[in-house]
Design an enzyme around this catalytic site. Structure first.
Site, PDB file in Angstrom:
ATOM      1  N   LYS A   1       0.836  -1.201   0.000  1.00  0.00           N
ATOM      2  CA  LYS A   1       0.000   0.000   0.000  1.00  0.00           C
ATOM      3  C   LYS A   1       0.871   1.251   0.000  1.00  0.00           C
ATOM      4  O   LYS A   1       0.707   2.146  -0.805  1.00  0.00           O
ATOM      5  CB  LYS A   1      -0.919  -0.031   1.223  1.00  0.00           C
TER       6      LYS A   1
ATOM      7  N   GLU B   1      10.478  -4.678   4.524  1.00  0.00           N
ATOM      8  CA  GLU B   1      10.535  -6.087   4.139  1.00  0.00           C
ATOM      9  C   GLU B   1      10.227  -6.243   2.647  1.00  0.00           C
ATOM     10  O   GLU B   1      10.937  -6.943   1.908  1.00  0.00           O
ATOM     11  CB  GLU B   1       9.505  -6.914   4.939  1.00  0.00           C
TER      12      GLU B   1
ATOM     13  N   GLY C   1      -4.777  -1.904   5.026  1.00  0.00           N
ATOM     14  CA  GLY C   1      -4.013  -3.055   4.525  1.00  0.00           C
ATOM     15  C   GLY C   1      -4.691  -4.380   4.817  1.00  0.00           C
ATOM     16  O   GLY C   1      -4.778  -5.254   3.956  1.00  0.00           O
ATOM     17  N   ARG C   2      -5.190  -4.529   6.034  1.00  0.00           N
ATOM     18  CA  ARG C   2      -5.778  -5.824   6.420  1.00  0.00           C
ATOM     19  C   ARG C   2      -7.183  -6.013   5.857  1.00  0.00           C
ATOM     20  O   ARG C   2      -7.817  -7.032   6.097  1.00  0.00           O
ATOM     21  CB  ARG C   2      -5.768  -5.960   7.946  1.00  0.00           C
TER      22      ARG C   2
ATOM     23  N   GLU D   1      -4.722  -6.529  14.802  1.00  0.00           N
ATOM     24  CA  GLU D   1      -4.190  -5.219  14.414  1.00  0.00           C
ATOM     25  C   GLU D   1      -5.304  -4.169  14.482  1.00  0.00           C
ATOM     26  O   GLU D   1      -5.052  -2.995  14.733  1.00  0.00           O
ATOM     27  CB  GLU D   1      -3.575  -5.279  13.000  1.00  0.00           C
TER      28      GLU D   1
ATOM     29  N   HIS E   1      -5.544 -32.955  17.414  1.00  0.00           N
ATOM     30  CA  HIS E   1      -4.434 -33.797  17.877  1.00  0.00           C
ATOM     31  C   HIS E   1      -3.280 -32.957  18.399  1.00  0.00           C
ATOM     32  O   HIS E   1      -2.169 -33.453  18.556  1.00  0.00           O
ATOM     33  CB  HIS E   1      -3.965 -34.703  16.736  1.00  0.00           C
TER      34      HIS E   1
ATOM     35  N   LYS F   1       9.613  -0.681  14.223  1.00  0.00           N
ATOM     36  CA  LYS F   1      10.158  -0.367  12.892  1.00  0.00           C
ATOM     37  C   LYS F   1      11.227   0.721  13.007  1.00  0.00           C
ATOM     38  O   LYS F   1      12.288   0.641  12.393  1.00  0.00           O
ATOM     39  CB  LYS F   1       9.053   0.175  11.973  1.00  0.00           C
TER      40      LYS F   1
END
Ligand code: F6P
Length: 545
Positions: free
Chosen positions: A210, A216, A271-272, A357, A388, A508
Site C-alpha cells: 500500500k 521487508e 491493509g488488512r 491489528e 491432535h 520499525k
C-alpha cells in the site's frame, strides 16, 4: 494523561450485563439444553446461505437481549451508517474506511472528498481483469517471449496474508498451469526458497505494498529484481516481469516499475481489509476475473446484510456480541478459529491480523485509556489437525476459550468417506465441548477409580458453529466480510479506532536505527539498554567476515 472514560463500563447496558453475568456464570449448557428442547433451532441465525448456530453458548434469551441493548447503546447503527457513507471514521488518520466500496455495485455512489469512488474502483477492476486475461491466456510475454508460468507475490501483513489466504481458500477454482508463491519475510530464506527452482524468463513478480515504503517488501523486491536481471541481463526486462500494486505511484516509479503496470488503490482501504482491492491481483490471476467478481458479490451481499438486517438477526453483530460476552464478562483472553476445511488453512493467520491489528488498542476514540479489555488473542488451526495438538487444553485446561467452528456440508474433493469423517469430528467437538462428560457417565463406562477424575470433561465450553453448503468464491466472500464486520462492531462497542495501527511503528523505527550498527566492521558505539547492547555486540562478534 486524561482519566479513563467511564462511559462504557459505567453505562446502564454494561451494568445490567455484569449483574446478569453474576447470575448465570455457573449455569451449565447441559441444563440450558435440557430446559429448552428447541434451543438448538431457536438460537440460530441464517443469512445468505450462512447458518450460524450460537445455541452452544453460555447465554439465555435475557443475555441476548442485554447484549443487543449494549449494541444499541453504543450507537452502532449510526456508526455503520457513517462507515458506509464514507465519513472519516478513522479519526487518527483522518481517513474514510471504505473496504465496502471495493465491492460496491457499479450503480452505487459513495462520495469521499467530493468524489464518487465507485467508478474508480470499477476502472481498476477492469484494468486488473484485462491484465489477468492476458497473463492467463499466455498472451502476456516475458522479456524473452515466453509466457508466464509462475507468479510471485511480494508483500507483507495485509499485502500478503489476505492474498495468500484467499489464493489457498479458492485454489480449487484456480488455473492449474500457473503456479503461485508468496514471499513476505525479510529473512532471505523466504525469497531464496521461493525462486530457487524458477526461470526468470517465465516469472512475474507482483510487488504489493500500500505504502511502497515497507522495508521487508522493498528489500525482497530489490533482491528479486537483482535475481531477474542476473538471468535476463537487460533492464528492459523489468517492465515485463514486475508489476506493482500500491497507492504510491511516486515510489513505484522510483523502484523502476513502469506506472502503466501499476494497479492502484486508495488510502481509505486498510491493509488488512485490502485483498479484494488490487492487492488481490495474484488471486485474480489464479481464479480469473469472473470468479473474483463472484467473490466480490458475496462480500457485497454480506455488506448489505450487515447494513440492513435487524441486530438480532445480523450475523456480524451476533458474533461480535457473543465475543464481547466472553471477552469482557467471563475474562476470556482468546478466541480459537477452527476451520474444518483444508482450503481455509491460512484463515486463522489472516483473521489474526484482521482482528488483532484492528482491535489491539488501549486508547479510546476520545484519547482516553480504555477501562475494559479490548481485542482478544486470535489463534487456531484447521480441524482435525488441531484436535491432535491443542484441543486437550480447550477441553480440560483451566482457560475459557470460546471457539468458532467453520464447516461445509459439501466437499470440493470427494474422496471415499473423508468428508463424513471430517464433519463427524466437527459436530462431535462442539457437542463434547458443550456437554462434557460427567463423573457418573465416566463411571458407567467402567473406568478404574483412579482414572475417573482425569476422564471427566467439565464441558460448558462455548462454541459458535458456522455451517455453509459449499466453499465457493461467493460463500468465501461472505465469510470474510462477516468477520470484517464482526471486528468493526466490537471496535465500535469498545469505542476504539479499529483502522489505525500505530503500535507497529516503534519497533520499525528502532530497527532502522540498529541496521547500521550491524553492518560489517561497524564499531559505532551502542547506546541502547544493557541487554540490547550485549545482544548486538554478540551478533557483531559472531558475524562471519
Ligand atoms: O506494519 C503493519 C502494516 O502497516 C500493516 O497494516 C500492513 O498490512 C503491512 O504493514 C504492509 O504494509 P504495506 O502494504 O504498506 O507494505
Amino acid at each position: 494523561m486524561t482519566s479513563p472514560n467511564p462511559t462504557l463500563t459505567a453505562s446502564p447496558a454494561w451494568n445490567a450485563l455484569q449483574t446478569h453475568h453474576a447470575e448465570i456464570r455457573d449455569t451449565h449448557m447441559r441444563s440450558l439444553f435440557q430446559a429448552d428442547g428447541d434451543r438448538g433451532q431457536r438460537l440460530t441465525a441464517e443469512a445468505l446461505g450462512i447458518y450460524l448456530d450460537y445455541s452452544k453458548n453460555r447465554i439465555t434469551d435475557q443475555t441476548l437481549k442485554l447484549l443487543l441493548d449494549l449494541a444499541e447503546q453504543s450507537g452502532l447503527r449510526d456508526r455503520i451508517d457513517a462507515m458506509f457513507r464514507g465519513d472519516k471514521i478513522n479519526a487518527t488518520e483522518q481517513r474514510a474506511v471504505l473496504h465496502v466500496a471495493l465491492r460496491a455495485a457499479k450503480d452505487q455512489s459513495i462520495v469521499v472528498d467530493g468524489e464518487d469512488v465507485v467508478p474508480e474502483v470499477h476502472a481498476v477492476l477492469d484494468k486488473m481483469a484485462a491484465y489477468c486475461d492476458r497473463v492467463r491466456s499466455g498472451q502476456w510475454k516475458g522479456h524473452t517471449g515466453k509466457s508466464i508460468r509462475t507468479i510471485v507475490n511480494i508483500g507483507i501483513g495485509g499485502s500478503d496474508l489476505g492474498p495468500v489466504m484467499a489464493y489457498e481458500a479458492l485454489r480449487h477454482y484456480s488455473q492449474r498451469d500457473l503456479q503461485f508463491r508468496f514471499v513476505s519475510n525479510i529473512d532471505g530464506t523466504d525469497l531464496s526458497e521461493a525462486i530457487q527452482d524458477l526461470d526468470p524468463a517465465e516469472t512475474l513478480f507482483i510487488v504489493a505494498s500500500k505504502t511502497f515504503t515497507t522495508q521487508e517488501t522493498l528489500t525482497n523486491a530489490h533482491s528479486a529484481r537483482d535475481w531477474c536481471l542476473a538471468g535476463l541481463v537487460d533492464e528492459a526486462a523489468i517492465a515485463k516481469h514486475f508489476v506493482a500494486v500500491s497507492t504510491n505511484a511516486e515510489q513505484v516509479a522510483a523502484f523502476g516499475i513502469d506506472t502503466a503496470n501499476m494497479f492502484g488503490f486508495w488510502d481509505w482501504v486498510g491493509g488488512r481489509y485490502s485483498f479484494d482491492s488490487a492487492i488481490g491481483l495474484s488471486l485474480m490471476l489464479s481464479i480469473g476475473p469472473d470468479q473474483f467478481r463472484e467473490m466480490l458479490a458475496g462480500m457485497h451481499a454480506m455488506d448489505r446484510h450487515f447494513q440492513t438486517a435487524p441486530f438480532e438477526q445480523n450475523l456480524p453483530v451476533l458474533l461480535a456480541l457473543l465475543g464481547i460476552w466472553y471477552n469482557n464478562f467471563f475474562d476470556a483472553q482468546s478466541v480459537a478459529i477452527l476451520p474444518y476445511d483444508h482450503y481455509l488453512g491460512k484463515l486463522t493467520a489472516y483473521l489474526q491480523q484482521l482482528d488483532m491489528e484492528s482491535n489491539g488498542k488501549q486508547t479510546d476514540l476520545d484519547g482516553n485509556p480504555v477501562d475494559c479489555q479490548t481485542g482478544p488473542i486470535i489463534w487456531g488451526a484447521p480441524g482435525t489437525n488441531g484436535q491432535h495438538a491443542f484441543y486437550q487444553l480447550i477441553h480440560q485446561g483451566t482457560k475459557l476459550i470460546p471457539c468458532d467452528f467453520i464447516g461445509f456440508c459439501e466437499t470440493l474433493n470427494p474422496l471415499g468417506n473423508h468428508h463424513d469423517l471430517l464433519m463427524a469430528n466437527f459436530f462431535a467437538q462442539t457437542e463434547a465441548l458443550a456437554m462434557g462428560k460427567t463423573e457418573a457417565e465416566v463411571r458407567a463406562d467402567g473406568v478404574d477409580d483412579h482414572q475417573v477424575p482425569h476422564r471427566i470433561f467439565a464441558g460448558n465450553h462455548p462454541t459458535n458453529t458456522i455451517l455453509i453448503d459449499r466453499l465457493t468464491p461467493e460463500s468465501f466472500g461472505k465469510l470474510i466480510a462477516l468477520y470484517e464486520h464482526k471486528v468493526f462492531v466490537q471496535g465500535t462497542i469498545w469505542n476504539i479506532n479499529s483502522f489505525d495501527q500505530w503500535g507497529v511503528e516503534l519497533g520499525k523505527v528502532l530497527a532502522k536505527k540498529i541496521v547500521p550498527e550491524l553492518a560489517s566492521g561497524s564499531s559505532q558505539p551502542l547506546q541502547h539498554d544493557s541487554s540490547t547492547n550485549t545482544l548486538i555486540q554478540r551478533y557483531r562478534d559472531a558475524k562471519p567476515g
